[in-house]
Design a protein around this motif. Sequence first.
Motif, mmCIF file in Angstrom:
data_model
loop_
_atom_site.group_PDB
_atom_site.id
_atom_site.type_symbol
_atom_site.label_atom_id
_atom_site.label_comp_id
_atom_site.label_asym_id
_atom_site.label_seq_id
_atom_site.Cartn_x
_atom_site.Cartn_y
_atom_site.Cartn_z
ATOM 1 N N ILE A 298 0.840 -1.186 0.000
ATOM 2 C CA ILE A 298 0.000 0.000 0.000
ATOM 3 C C ILE A 298 0.880 1.244 0.000
ATOM 4 C CG2 ILE A 298 -1.570 1.382 1.419
ATOM 5 C CD1 ILE A 298 -3.002 -1.139 2.219
ATOM 6 N N TRP A 299 0.527 2.184 -0.873
ATOM 7 C CA TRP A 299 1.214 3.473 -0.951
ATOM 8 C C TRP A 299 0.348 4.535 -0.281
ATOM 9 C CZ3 TRP A 299 5.807 4.687 -3.882
ATOM 10 C CH2 TRP A 299 6.397 3.574 -4.476
ATOM 11 N N LEU A 300 0.998 5.403 0.491
ATOM 12 C CA LEU A 300 0.265 6.470 1.168
ATOM 13 C C LEU A 300 1.132 7.720 1.203
ATOM 14 C CD1 LEU A 300 -2.178 7.429 2.859
ATOM 15 C CD2 LEU A 300 -0.947 6.609 4.888
ATOM 16 N N GLY A 301 0.651 8.790 0.577
ATOM 17 C CA GLY A 301 1.453 10.008 0.541
ATOM 18 C C GLY A 301 0.614 11.246 0.376
ATOM 19 N N SER A 302 1.292 12.382 0.480
ATOM 20 C CA SER A 302 0.601 13.667 0.406
ATOM 21 C C SER A 302 1.447 14.689 -0.325
ATOM 22 C CB SER A 302 0.319 14.180 1.817
ATOM 23 O OG SER A 302 -0.276 15.464 1.787
ATOM 24 N N SER A 303 0.775 15.521 -1.112
ATOM 25 C CA SER A 303 1.392 16.719 -1.677
ATOM 26 C C SER A 303 0.924 17.914 -0.860
ATOM 27 C CB SER A 303 0.988 16.899 -3.142
ATOM 28 O OG SER A 303 1.399 18.169 -3.614
ATOM 29 N N TRP A 304 1.869 18.736 -0.441
ATOM 30 C CA TRP A 304 1.519 19.910 0.366
ATOM 31 C C TRP A 304 1.130 21.104 -0.493
ATOM 32 C CZ3 TRP A 304 6.334 19.582 4.106
ATOM 33 C CH2 TRP A 304 6.163 18.466 4.948
#
Length: 262
Positions: free
Chosen positions: A4-10
């Motif tokens: 599972i991939w989990l990320g964020s762009s600010w």
Amino acid sequence: MKKIWLGSSWKMNKTQSDVVRYCEFIKPYLSAVDVELQTFLVPPFPYVKQVGSSLAETGCLTGVQNVGFESAGPFTGEISVGMAKDIGATLVEIGHSERREWFGETDATVNKKVKLSLLEGLKPLICVGDTIDEKRWGVTAESISRQVKIALHTVSADLVSQVIIAYEPVWAIGERGLPATTEEAEHGLSAVRLALIELYGKTIAEKVPLLYGGSVNIHNAKMLLRQQNIDGLFVGRTAWHPEGLLRLIRLASEVIEEQAYA
């Protein structure tokens, strides 16, 4: 069991002091995440090196929000893929709908950026999505398929496994976005998967991580991650505070545990 991939762009948010506080809070939790969970952060360009250095020991990947479509030249205000790599980026976000709407990004320039990123050994995180009109007209799958196929034009089968694709419905993004239902998210990403199968065959297509983004929150994250074609989440404002990212990490870990006992 799928990773599972989990990320964020600010996006265009945070100051240096905000970045310091964020990294200090989240670092202990990132260091302890399940091996089947791949985290990543995409801060504004001035803070990429700082975030990468702060979280280097955690396994969290760091990316840039855009790159230029040429390796170098008279392109005032742009950054090259070489510059991104030089400051420690491992991911390159390409083709976000806000770049397409406000800064003239096209399917053709997305393709150029994808190929340049791969040449530098960086992972392109390609964003595709349908507009509200395309959704209403019933051409979501056709629109997504076009974007995927042009983005990957002349990209070899050997390199496509380094690509990540995020389906982000334009109508679901932002403060006024309408969260997609799990069925809508799955429909969009199944169109991505089918386009990949047409280009590269089923075996290779299944190696490309597919993420969903667009009004992801703590209430819909687990249901989204349980969908067959959703390999992860690309999150906006819910993860702009480290406490929000931590809650999403815990939810993703619960889904990983479910898969292990399935």
